[in-house]
Design a protein around this motif. Sequence first.
Motif, PDB file in Angstrom:
ATOM      1  N   UNK A  15       0.884  -1.278   0.026  1.00  0.00           N
ATOM      2  CA  UNK A  15       0.122  -0.045   0.072  1.00  0.00           C
ATOM      3  C   UNK A  15       0.905   1.396   0.047  1.00  0.00           C
ATOM      4  N   UNK A  16       0.714   1.918  -0.940  1.00  0.00           N
ATOM      5  CA  UNK A  16       1.591   3.275  -1.011  1.00  0.00           C
ATOM      6  C   UNK A  16       0.681   4.476  -0.663  1.00  0.00           C
ATOM      7  N   UNK A  17       1.646   5.605  -0.021  1.00  0.00           N
ATOM      8  CA  UNK A  17       0.733   6.617   0.348  1.00  0.00           C
ATOM      9  C   UNK A  17       0.586   7.696  -0.724  1.00  0.00           C
ATOM     10  N   UNK A  18      -0.391   8.635  -0.696  1.00  0.00           N
ATOM     11  CA  UNK A  18      -0.795   9.497  -1.938  1.00  0.00           C
ATOM     12  C   UNK A  18       0.353  10.310  -2.012  1.00  0.00           C
ATOM     13  N   UNK A  19       1.296  10.672  -0.868  1.00  0.00           N
ATOM     14  CA  UNK A  19       2.584  11.610  -1.018  1.00  0.00           C
ATOM     15  C   UNK A  19       3.451  10.836  -1.824  1.00  0.00           C
ATOM     16  N   UNK A  47       2.922   0.109 -15.455  1.00  0.00           N
ATOM     17  CA  UNK A  47       1.593   0.153 -15.592  1.00  0.00           C
ATOM     18  C   UNK A  47       1.205   0.913 -14.552  1.00  0.00           C
ATOM     19  N   UNK A  48       1.909   0.662 -13.322  1.00  0.00           N
ATOM     20  CA  UNK A  48       1.141   1.197 -12.051  1.00  0.00           C
ATOM     21  C   UNK A  48       1.398   2.728 -12.025  1.00  0.00           C
ATOM     22  N   UNK A  49       2.601   3.161 -12.594  1.00  0.00           N
ATOM     23  CA  UNK A  49       2.809   4.707 -12.575  1.00  0.00           C
ATOM     24  C   UNK A  49       1.757   5.238 -13.905  1.00  0.00           C
ATOM     25  N   UNK A  50       1.655   4.525 -14.749  1.00  0.00           N
ATOM     26  CA  UNK A  50       0.633   5.139 -15.698  1.00  0.00           C
ATOM     27  C   UNK A  50      -0.635   5.240 -15.217  1.00  0.00           C
ATOM     28  N   UNK A  51      -1.137   4.448 -14.467  1.00  0.00           N
ATOM     29  CA  UNK A  51      -2.500   4.309 -13.688  1.00  0.00           C
ATOM     30  C   UNK A  51      -2.540   5.560 -12.917  1.00  0.00           C
ATOM     31  N   UNK A  52      -1.673   5.834 -11.849  1.00  0.00           N
ATOM     32  CA  UNK A  52      -1.477   6.963 -11.053  1.00  0.00           C
ATOM     33  C   UNK A  52      -1.409   8.135 -11.652  1.00  0.00           C
ATOM     34  N   UNK A  59      -8.273  13.411 -11.809  1.00  0.00           N
ATOM     35  CA  UNK A  59      -9.186  13.745 -10.741  1.00  0.00           C
ATOM     36  C   UNK A  59      -8.212  14.756  -9.822  1.00  0.00           C
ATOM     37  N   UNK A  60      -7.160  14.827  -9.838  1.00  0.00           N
ATOM     38  CA  UNK A  60      -6.224  15.274  -8.957  1.00  0.00           C
ATOM     39  C   UNK A  60      -5.454  14.642  -7.909  1.00  0.00           C
ATOM     40  N   UNK A  61      -5.180  15.315  -6.905  1.00  0.00           N
ATOM     41  CA  UNK A  61      -4.266  14.819  -5.980  1.00  0.00           C
ATOM     42  C   UNK A  61      -5.276  13.636  -4.975  1.00  0.00           C
ATOM     43  N   UNK A  62      -6.683  14.095  -4.826  1.00  0.00           N
ATOM     44  CA  UNK A  62      -7.478  13.020  -3.952  1.00  0.00           C
ATOM     45  C   UNK A  62      -7.585  11.678  -4.575  1.00  0.00           C
ATOM     46  N   UNK A  63      -7.548  11.627  -5.988  1.00  0.00           N
ATOM     47  CA  UNK A  63      -7.169  10.133  -6.627  1.00  0.00           C
ATOM     48  C   UNK A  63      -6.309   9.226  -6.198  1.00  0.00           C
ATOM     49  N   UNK A  64      -5.256   9.872  -5.794  1.00  0.00           N
ATOM     50  CA  UNK A  64      -3.931   9.113  -5.124  1.00  0.00           C
ATOM     51  C   UNK A  64      -4.095   8.729  -3.811  1.00  0.00           C
TER      52      UNK A  64
END
Length: 133
Positions: A15-19, A47-52, A59-64
Amino acid sequence: LPGIKSLKQNHRKRIFSAKFKWHVINYYQTHAESFAQVAAKFDLLPSQISIWRQAFIKYGYDALKPHRKGRSPKVKKQTKKQKQKLVEKKEIDQLREELARTKQELYNTKMDRDILKKSLALFGPSKPGKKRK
């Protein structure tokens, strides 16, 4: 070597933080490196970096921010006593509403009766028979 490390399979969910996600996206956008190179540096899948990145752009920062996944938990099952209490409460509420309607009807009927009494006192009883022209 980060390259060899990235080839190993990770069997546990990370699990990765939004930061952290924002930091990875920012690094990708400010450096002239491919998704694969950035992924190797941060031990991620390209692919994960692309999705993020797509989520961040859309959607902005909240999507992270991490969010719950899957179904919402089931509603607790009610016991027979709880169900009976709910049924009794519903019945009591229905009876109260019916009582309130009946009281309102009675009040309206009394008002009509009082108006008729006063009109009789003022104008007298109506006599069937002759009508004035």
